[in-house]
Design an enzyme around this catalytic site. Structure first.
Site, mmCIF file in Angstrom:
data_model
loop_
_atom_site.group_PDB
_atom_site.id
_atom_site.type_symbol
_atom_site.label_atom_id
_atom_site.label_comp_id
_atom_site.label_asym_id
_atom_site.label_seq_id
_atom_site.Cartn_x
_atom_site.Cartn_y
_atom_site.Cartn_z
ATOM 1 N N SER A 255 0.861 -1.182 0.000
ATOM 2 C CA SER A 255 0.000 0.000 0.000
ATOM 3 C C SER A 255 0.900 1.236 0.000
ATOM 4 C CB SER A 255 -0.900 0.009 1.235
ATOM 5 O OG SER A 255 -0.117 0.326 2.371
ATOM 6 N N LYS A 256 0.266 2.380 0.035
ATOM 7 C CA LYS A 256 1.018 3.647 -0.016
ATOM 8 C C LYS A 256 2.035 3.774 1.119
ATOM 9 C CE LYS A 256 -1.403 6.487 -3.137
ATOM 10 N NZ LYS A 256 -2.844 6.232 -3.227
#
Ligand code: GLU
Length: 320
Positions: A255-256
């Site tokens: 994810s980010k």
């Protein structure tokens, strides 16, 4: 037999590093074997279709240095390369008709309410969810003809064989087996006549002469359906290679938090395309000898499916 591979994204959003890695693996494999690398746009899910997505893919792949020998933007002998256009050209119809005629597929007239009731029943009774026949799998031709005459909407489903084991082979995992009774009958053609991903992807793999399907592990739950479809049509299967997912260094879903996920963000941050290719190629694949920084020629000349690890690949932004 010359190698033909495809990168087949669904244009639903941005191009992420996970998808770039699949594009890189396919491209390296094709180049290693002097084969053909195809871009196919899997745009039959019109509810999730994003009109800007294909342009994002083409721009990003070009920036990343991935070249295609066939595809919507370069043409080729197996066009069109967008599935919505292939559907319009009627390319799927003869195969679906053959499946219906041979009894490997059937029309199912269940209403959305009936399907919801079925799912609710399965949930309450702690049964595996999914469509395993309902009222239509073994319906008499008269019953089907009557429903059609009444103009009821229907989908076409594949009849997964019951009472037998579906056997497949994955180049990384080896032999895989599923009991036919546990696999639900997938929709091949939706009520609006559009093929589903299962139908379009597999029929296209055959029609486009794909020899190796190199794709993400998330497709493995669909694999028994794909095997059953090839078997029903009596077609020889390509080699399937399901590549493990990418996780962060903490072992969690990418994810980010672990770094940008959109490939064009790396371009904007000034990363060089070859560095990114080199980096993603080494997530879950290793050429041996602890090599890390490799030229394009080195990547091409060493890339082999045997080097793809069965465990999740780690995304380590510090390494990039
Ligand atoms: N279009 C699918 C996706 O983007 C890939 C299907 C496949 O490789 O078989 O997830």
């Amino acid at each position: 037999m010359s190698v033909r591979v495809r990168f087949a994204p669904s244009p639903t959003g941005l191009l992420h590093v996970g998808a770039l890695r699949m594009a890189v693996f396919n491209s390296l494999f094709a180049r290693r074997h002097g084969g053909v690398n195809i871009l196919r746009i899997e745009d039959t899910d019109r509810a999730r279709y994003n009109p800007d997505s294909e342009a994002e893919f083409v721009t990003t792949l070009k920036w990343a240095g991935i070249e295609f020998d066939e595809g919507p933007h370069v043409g080729g002998p197996h066009g069109p390369y967008r599935q919505s256009e292939r559907k319009e050209a009627g390319l799927y119809t003869p195969h679906i008709e053959k499946l219906l005629e041979s009894g490997h597929a059937y029309k199912a007239f269940d209403t959305p309410e009936e399907l919801e009731q079925m799912r609710e029943f399965q949930r309450i009774n702690k049964m595996p969810t999914g469509y395993r026949g309902g009222d239509w799998r073994d319906a008499s031709p008269e019953k089907v003809a009557q429903a059609e005459a009444e103009g009821k909407p229907y989908v076409i489903r594949l009849k997964i064989p019951h009472g037998t084991t579906i056997v497949g082979h994955d180049a990384i995992r080896g032999r895989l087996e599923w009991e036919g009774d546990t696999v639900d009958d997938p929709v091949l053609i939706k009520a609006d006549g559009m093929p589903t991903y299962h139908a379009a992807a597999m029929l296209d793999d055959h029609m486009m002469g794909i020899t190796h399907v190199v794709r993400g592990e998330e497709c493995i739950s669909s694999f028994p359906k794909h095997i059953a479809l090839f078997n029903a049509l009596g077609w020889e299967m390509p080699v399937f290679v399901h590549c493990p997912v990418i996780v962060g260094t903490d072992g969690k879903k990418l994810s980010k938090r672990h770094g940008a996920t959109r490939v064009l963000d790396y371009a904007a941050q000034g990363y060089l395309p070859h560095s990114l290719q080199n980096f993603v190629a080494l997530i879950g694949w290793a050429p041996g000898e602890d090599r890390e920084i490799m030229t394009d020629e080195e990547l091409v000349s060493t890339f082999a499916i045997e080097g793809i690890q069965p465990s999740p690949g780690k995304f380590d932004i510090d390494k990039l």
